[in-house]
Design an enzyme around this catalytic site. Structure first.
Site, PDB file in Angstrom:
ATOM      1  N   ARG A  69     -27.504  62.083   9.219  1.00 12.41           N
ATOM      2  CA  ARG A  69     -26.181  61.549   9.550  1.00 12.41           C
ATOM      3  C   ARG A  69     -26.305  60.076   9.902  1.00 12.41           C
ATOM      4  NH1 ARG A  69     -25.035  62.956  13.964  1.00 12.41           N
ATOM      5  NH2 ARG A  69     -26.668  64.470  14.422  1.00 12.41           N
ATOM      6  N   TYR A 197     -25.307  63.430   2.049  1.00 12.27           N
ATOM      7  CA  TYR A 197     -26.126  64.200   2.980  1.00 12.27           C
ATOM      8  C   TYR A 197     -25.288  65.082   3.914  1.00 12.27           C
ATOM      9  CZ  TYR A 197     -28.450  65.781   7.029  1.00 12.27           C
ATOM     10  OH  TYR A 197     -28.855  66.625   8.014  1.00 12.27           O
ATOM     11  N   GLY A 198     -25.695  66.303   4.076  1.00 10.38           N
ATOM     12  CA  GLY A 198     -25.198  67.302   5.019  1.00 10.38           C
ATOM     13  C   GLY A 198     -24.024  66.936   5.909  1.00 10.38           C
ATOM     14  N   GLY A 199     -24.364  66.592   7.141  1.00 13.25           N
ATOM     15  CA  GLY A 199     -23.326  66.360   8.153  1.00 13.25           C
ATOM     16  C   GLY A 199     -22.338  65.266   7.776  1.00 13.25           C
ATOM     17  N   LYS A 206     -19.640  68.911  11.206  1.00  7.97           N
ATOM     18  CA  LYS A 206     -19.507  68.027  12.346  1.00  7.97           C
ATOM     19  C   LYS A 206     -18.159  67.319  12.338  1.00  7.97           C
ATOM     20  CE  LYS A 206     -23.178  69.403  14.108  1.00  7.97           C
ATOM     21  NZ  LYS A 206     -24.511  69.294  13.693  1.00  7.97           N
ATOM     22  N   HIS A 226     -20.846  71.715  20.375  1.00 11.35           N
ATOM     23  CA  HIS A 226     -22.077  71.705  19.575  1.00 11.35           C
ATOM     24  C   HIS A 226     -23.035  72.720  20.198  1.00 11.35           C
ATOM     25  CE1 HIS A 226     -25.558  69.074  17.784  1.00 11.35           C
ATOM     26  NE2 HIS A 226     -25.239  70.058  16.986  1.00 11.35           N
ATOM     27  N   SER A 248     -28.977  67.504  18.319  1.00 10.23           N
ATOM     28  CA  SER A 248     -29.483  67.811  16.985  1.00 10.23           C
ATOM     29  C   SER A 248     -31.003  67.897  16.990  1.00 10.23           C
ATOM     30  CB  SER A 248     -29.031  66.727  16.005  1.00 10.23           C
ATOM     31  OG  SER A 248     -27.629  66.654  16.028  1.00 10.23           O
ATOM     32  N   ALA A 249     -31.510  68.893  16.282  1.00  8.33           N
ATOM     33  CA  ALA A 249     -32.960  69.111  16.150  1.00  8.33           C
ATOM     34  C   ALA A 249     -33.657  69.313  17.495  1.00  8.33           C
ATOM     35  CB  ALA A 249     -33.607  67.967  15.355  1.00  8.33           C
ATOM     36  N   CYS A 250     -32.967  69.952  18.427  1.00  6.06           N
ATOM     37  CA  CYS A 250     -33.573  70.256  19.728  1.00  6.06           C
ATOM     38  C   CYS A 250     -33.632  71.754  20.009  1.00  6.06           C
ATOM     39  CB  CYS A 250     -32.832  69.538  20.845  1.00  6.06           C
ATOM     40  SG  CYS A 250     -33.141  67.770  20.820  1.00  6.06           S
ATOM     41  N   ASN A 254     -33.370  77.767  16.507  1.00  3.83           N
ATOM     42  CA  ASN A 254     -34.504  78.564  16.970  1.00  3.83           C
ATOM     43  C   ASN A 254     -34.121  79.512  18.100  1.00  3.83           C
ATOM     44  OD1 ASN A 254     -37.463  77.901  15.925  1.00  3.83           O
ATOM     45  ND2 ASN A 254     -36.105  76.161  15.576  1.00  3.83           N
ATOM     46  N   ASP A 277     -24.932  76.519  15.705  1.00  9.08           N
ATOM     47  CA  ASP A 277     -24.663  75.075  15.759  1.00  9.08           C
ATOM     48  C   ASP A 277     -23.318  74.734  16.404  1.00  9.08           C
ATOM     49  OD1 ASP A 277     -25.737  72.457  15.044  1.00  9.08           O
ATOM     50  OD2 ASP A 277     -24.087  72.314  13.617  1.00  9.08           O
ATOM     51  N   ASN A 373     -36.130  65.734   8.382  1.00  8.93           N
ATOM     52  CA  ASN A 373     -34.784  66.320   8.532  1.00  8.93           C
ATOM     53  C   ASN A 373     -34.414  67.155   7.296  1.00  8.93           C
ATOM     54  OD1 ASN A 373     -32.358  66.733  10.025  1.00  8.93           O
ATOM     55  ND2 ASN A 373     -31.314  65.192   8.751  1.00  8.93           N
ATOM     56  N   ARG A 375     -33.566  70.359   5.115  1.00 11.57           N
ATOM     57  CA  ARG A 375     -32.723  71.459   5.613  1.00 11.57           C
ATOM     58  C   ARG A 375     -32.659  72.626   4.632  1.00 11.57           C
ATOM     59  NH1 ARG A 375     -29.897  70.646  10.829  1.00 11.57           N
ATOM     60  NH2 ARG A 375     -30.627  68.575  11.381  1.00 11.57           N
ATOM     61  N   GLY A 500     -39.983  82.048  21.147  1.00  9.26           N
ATOM     62  CA  GLY A 500     -39.698  83.390  21.669  1.00  9.26           C
ATOM     63  C   GLY A 500     -39.809  83.478  23.188  1.00  9.26           C
ATOM     64  N   ASN A 502     -38.866  81.550  25.284  1.00 11.98           N
ATOM     65  CA  ASN A 502     -37.669  81.049  25.966  1.00 11.98           C
ATOM     66  C   ASN A 502     -36.793  82.185  26.489  1.00 11.98           C
ATOM     67  OD1 ASN A 502     -38.486  78.433  25.479  1.00 11.98           O
ATOM     68  ND2 ASN A 502     -37.310  78.246  23.569  1.00 11.98           N
TER      69      ASN A 502
HETATM   70  P1  GTP Z   1     -29.517  70.822  14.372  1.00 15.23           P
HETATM   71  O1  GTP Z   1     -29.391  71.731  13.209  1.00 15.23           O
HETATM   72  O2  GTP Z   1     -29.897  69.434  13.985  1.00 15.23           O
HETATM   73  O3  GTP Z   1     -28.324  70.833  15.261  1.00 15.23           O
HETATM   74  O4  GTP Z   1     -30.840  71.287  15.193  1.00 15.23           O
HETATM   75  P2  GTP Z   1     -31.131  72.517  16.164  1.00 15.23           P
HETATM   76  O5  GTP Z   1     -30.693  72.166  17.554  1.00 15.23           O
HETATM   77  O6  GTP Z   1     -30.605  73.768  15.593  1.00 15.23           O
HETATM   78  O7  GTP Z   1     -32.740  72.539  16.208  1.00 15.23           O
HETATM   79  P3  GTP Z   1     -33.788  73.576  15.582  1.00 15.23           P
HETATM   80  O8  GTP Z   1     -33.676  74.933  16.199  1.00 15.23           O
HETATM   81  O9  GTP Z   1     -33.707  73.505  14.109  1.00 15.23           O
HETATM   82  O10 GTP Z   1     -35.159  72.952  16.068  1.00 15.23           O
HETATM   83  C1  GTP Z   1     -35.549  71.637  15.737  1.00 15.23           C
HETATM   84  C2  GTP Z   1     -37.023  71.428  15.948  1.00 15.23           C
HETATM   85  O11 GTP Z   1     -37.395  71.760  17.284  1.00 15.23           O
HETATM   86  C3  GTP Z   1     -37.874  72.299  15.037  1.00 15.23           C
HETATM   87  O12 GTP Z   1     -38.923  71.528  14.529  1.00 15.23           O
HETATM   88  C4  GTP Z   1     -38.401  73.380  15.942  1.00 15.23           C
HETATM   89  O13 GTP Z   1     -39.624  73.872  15.516  1.00 15.23           O
HETATM   90  C5  GTP Z   1     -38.480  72.676  17.309  1.00 15.23           C
HETATM   91  N1  GTP Z   1     -38.274  73.625  18.437  1.00 15.23           N
HETATM   92  C6  GTP Z   1     -37.286  74.542  18.551  1.00 15.23           C
HETATM   93  N2  GTP Z   1     -37.423  75.280  19.675  1.00 15.23           N
HETATM   94  C7  GTP Z   1     -38.521  74.813  20.301  1.00 15.23           C
HETATM   95  C8  GTP Z   1     -39.193  75.167  21.516  1.00 15.23           C
HETATM   96  O14 GTP Z   1     -38.799  76.054  22.261  1.00 15.23           O
HETATM   97  N3  GTP Z   1     -40.310  74.446  21.835  1.00 15.23           N
HETATM   98  C9  GTP Z   1     -40.776  73.454  21.027  1.00 15.23           C
HETATM   99  N4  GTP Z   1     -41.868  72.791  21.414  1.00 15.23           N
HETATM  100  N5  GTP Z   1     -40.172  73.097  19.874  1.00 15.23           N
HETATM  101  C10 GTP Z   1     -39.068  73.755  19.514  1.00 15.23           C
HETATM  102  C1  SPV Z   2     -27.030  68.081  13.349  1.00 17.60           C
HETATM  103  O1  SPV Z   2     -27.491  66.966  13.060  1.00 17.60           O
HETATM  104  O2  SPV Z   2     -26.665  68.378  14.516  1.00 17.60           O
HETATM  105  C2  SPV Z   2     -26.929  69.120  12.311  1.00 17.60           C
HETATM  106  C3  SPV Z   2     -27.160  68.729  10.926  1.00 17.60           C
HETATM  107  O3  SPV Z   2     -26.614  70.256  12.613  1.00 17.60           O
HETATM  108  S1  SPV Z   2     -25.791  67.892  10.268  1.00 17.60           S
HETATM  109  O4  SPV Z   2     -24.971  68.866   9.555  1.00 17.60           O
HETATM  110  O5  SPV Z   2     -26.290  66.895   9.364  1.00 17.60           O
HETATM  111  O6  SPV Z   2     -24.989  67.309  11.320  1.00 17.60           O
HETATM  112 MN    MN Z   3     -26.287  70.477  14.872  1.00 15.75          MN
END
Ligand code: GTP
Ligand code: SPV
Ligand code: MN
Length: 592
Positions: A69, A197-199, A206, A226, A248-250, A254, A277, A373, A375, A500, A502
């Site tokens: 994004r 791209y995606g978002g 989004k 979110h 995002s990506a946190c 998972n 999401d 990033n 997907r 897991g 968590n």
């Molecule tokens: P968006 O789709 O961008 O909104 O991301 P998201 O919040 O759904 O994140 P996602 O679950 O895809 O995880 C993003 C990254 O964080 C991946 O590389 C995972 O492997 C890593 N990750 C997820 N959960 C954990 C965790 O509990 N510990 C660690 N160390 N890494 C994690």
């Molecule tokens: C994010 O970035 O929070 C996503 C991927 O979930 S996107 O659809 O590109 O926003």
């Molecule tokens: Mn997201």
């Protein structure tokens, strides 16, 4: 077919501007989807993957300059600048329409304009909203067919006079300098041009579900967030639902698909995925908060996903999935960094170049085969943990709201806020290190209130006020927590095993909601006593647990200064209640 005059004339208007050769309505049929796949394969826009190993799966590469994004090109366009607030890019609507129209003009010549009617939320539910996306990208159409409910059934609900969000997208020439992602909450309109791209282009996600959605939610008295939603089934069979906001990506996908670690499986825990999401939440007649996942698919981060970290995701993407910017193997399957097993001996990387695992980038670091990033787009129903209440028109009752960020220091593994108001403060002041999901400096800590910094469609301070009001309107508001899976030691190693494991934290969270777990009151909130977390089977030295739960007063005092600075930018819009919370936090930190 029912005709909606407003829809018809809007399509005409957009066609006059973009000049497509033809207009095709997406009806939601398998037949049409197959034909579009075939067409996109013929032009090279997508590639069919190995049908034996990955049936129904396709591969796509975006342009090299178009892989995340682009927040700096994303605008909230309101008449009054104050309405967008200090954390959004703003442009007056007239100027925005003019600028984008220059780029849209004739951009679909030689192309087809696809009309995608879609519903966010189960078609016809009280939660749901209708949108229509016009796009010149088959890749977008194929993704939308997975991500949301599309086609004729939506038009039927829209009827002759129903309202809908107008979403116009054109790839145009994919030039970064001619790329704009514009939101017009006053017109219920989104214009996105110059990206693939995606978002930026799956406008249901989004752009509509969050930016336009949050503006609607404020007006109508609900929440567009979110957030993932998951159900935790306890050994007794009781299922309680948690909504969690991480940037995002946190870790949302998972956590949403979590598989219990062995110790807790034996106890009888099971996880049900409702969403990964986005959550839309309303106060129901029982005075509680209920939520749905408005989407119908996952657009998940591929790198790091494997059968250990996220087995449910791996099972979900075995068929009918679109892979974007991953590595293409010679046998027409896919690979990414952090997938199971050894890297392939060679393949074609996300840029389209020949790749071998020993290649290095300019900084002499291993050259990634997949973009960080990269997907996958996969149907929700393919997830083994998909909740049986996913399509329930009332959604699910939310017991706990969890905020979380990626912070190497400071934030403990988990803490509970003292009240709804304090919880809103915790969400409003959360921060996280920047990831590859957006352009910008990786690792930089930025404040990302409720994980909505890039997604709030109006003044973020007014959004805080909306959250405060929502709490007042609920008879039994969810309890609010903060988590951090990403605390590191001096060597940069994660202290907490995550994934897991968590669930151990979620167990404490839900026990707290029922008043059944111990905690210590610290200046920042309730933190678990070391014994109150079930760590059976986890070989974590007590020193690490202590470190994970430690609240460092000096560091937190420094944090309050940075929060004050963050708050200052909102001026008069900032609710007093949040300033009170900051003062109280400071007082607790100083006096203990
Ligand atoms: P968006 O789709 O961008 O909104 O991301 P998201 O919040 O759904 O994140 P996602 O679950 O895809 O995880 C993003 C990254 O964080 C991946 O590389 C995972 O492997 C890593 N990750 C997820 N959960 C954990 C965790 O509990 N510990 C660690 N160390 N890494 C994690
Ligand atoms: C994010 O970035 O929070 C996503 C991927 O979930 S996107 O659809 O590109 O926003
Ligand atoms: Mn997201």
């Amino acid at each position: 077919m029912i005709k909606n005059q407003v829809l018809e004339s809007w399509i005409k208007e957009c066609a006059t501007l973009c000049q497509p050769d033809s207009i095709v309505w997406i009806d939601g049929s398998e037949q049409q989807r197959d034909a579009l796949r075939a067409e996109a394969c013929a032009t090279g826009e997508i590639l069919q993957l190995n049908p034996d190993k990955l049936p129904g799966c396709y591969y796509h590469r975006t342009a090299k300059n178009d892989v995340a994004r682009t927040e700096h090109l994303t605008y909230i366009c309101t008449t009054d600048k104050d309405e967008a607030g200090p954390t959004n890019n703003w442009m007056p609507p007239k100027e925005a329409y003019q600028k984008a129209a220059e780029i849209f003009k004739g951009s679909m010549r030689g192309r087809t304009m696809y009309v995608i009617p879609f519903s966010l939320g189960p078609v016809g539910s009280v939660f749901s909203k209708i949108g229509v996306e016009l796009t010149d990208s088959i890749y977008v159409v194929l993704n939308m067919l997975i991500m949301v409910r599309c086609g004729n059934e939506v038009l039927e609900v829209l009827g002759e006079s129903g309202d809908f969000t107008r979403c116009l997208h054109s790839k145009a020439d994919l030039d970064e300098k001619r790329r704009l992602i514009l939101h017009f909450p006053e017109d219920n309109t989104i214009w996105s041009v110059g990206s693939g791209y995606g978002g930026n282009v799956l406008l249901s996600k989004k752009c509509m579900a969050l930016r336009i959605g949050s503006a609607m939610a404020r007006k109508e008295g609900w929440l567009a967030e979110h957030m993932l939603i998951l159900g935790v089934e306890a050994p007794s069979g009781r299922i309680e639902y948690v909504a969690a906001a991480f940037p995002s990506a946190c870790g949302k996908t998972n956590l949403a698909m979590l598989v219990p670690p062995e110790g807790l499986t034996r106890k009888g825990y099971r996880i049900w995925t409702v969403g990964d999401d986005i959550a839309w939440m309303r106060i129901d007649t029982d005075g509680k908060l209920w939520g749905i996942n408005p989407e119908a698919g996952f657009f998940g981060v591929a790198p790091g996903t494997n059968t250990k970290t996220n087995p449910n995701a791996m099972a979900t993407v075995r068929r009918n999935t679109i892979f974007t910017n991953v590595l293409l193997r010679d046998n027409k399957t896919v690979w990414w960094e952090g997938m199971d097993g050894d890297p392939p001996e060679s393949g074609i990387d996300w840029k389209g170049d020949h790749w071998t695992p020993d290649m290095l980038d300019e900084k002499k670091k291993p050259l990634p085969g997949a973009h960080p990033n990269a997907r996958f787009t996969a149907p929700f129903t393919q997830c083994p943990s998909a909740s049986f209440r996913w399509e329930h028109h009332h959604g699910v009752p939310i017991s706990a709201v969890v905020f979380g960020g990626r912070r190497a220091r400071l934030a403990p593994l988990v803490y509970q806020s003292y009240s709804w108001q304090h919880g809103v403060f915790v969400g409003a002041t959360m921060a996280s290190e920047r990831t590859a999901a957006q352009y910008g400096k990786l690792g930089e800590v930025r404040r990302d209130p409720m994980a909505m910094l890039p997604f709030c469609g109006y003044n973020t301070a007014d959004y805080f006020q909306h959250w405060l009001l929502m709490g007042q309107r609920m008879k039994k508001p969810p309890k609010i927590f903060h988590v951090n899976w990403f605390r590191q030691d001096e060597e940069g190693e994660y202290l907490w095993p995550g994934y897991g494991e968590n669930l151990r934290v979620l167990e404490w969270v839900l026990d707290r909601c029922r008043g059944e777990a111990d905690a210590v009151a610290t200046p920042i909130g309730y933190v678990p006593t070391p014994d109150s977390l079930d760590l059976t089977g986890l070989e974590l030295p007590p020193k690490i647990i202590e470190e994970l739960l430690r609240v460092d007063r000096q560091q937190w005092l420094a944090e309050t200064d940075s929060v004050r600075e963050f708050f200052d930018q909102f001026g008069d819009h900032l609710p007093h209640a949040l300033v009170d919370e900051l003062d109280s936090l400071k007082r607790r930190l100083v006096t203990g």
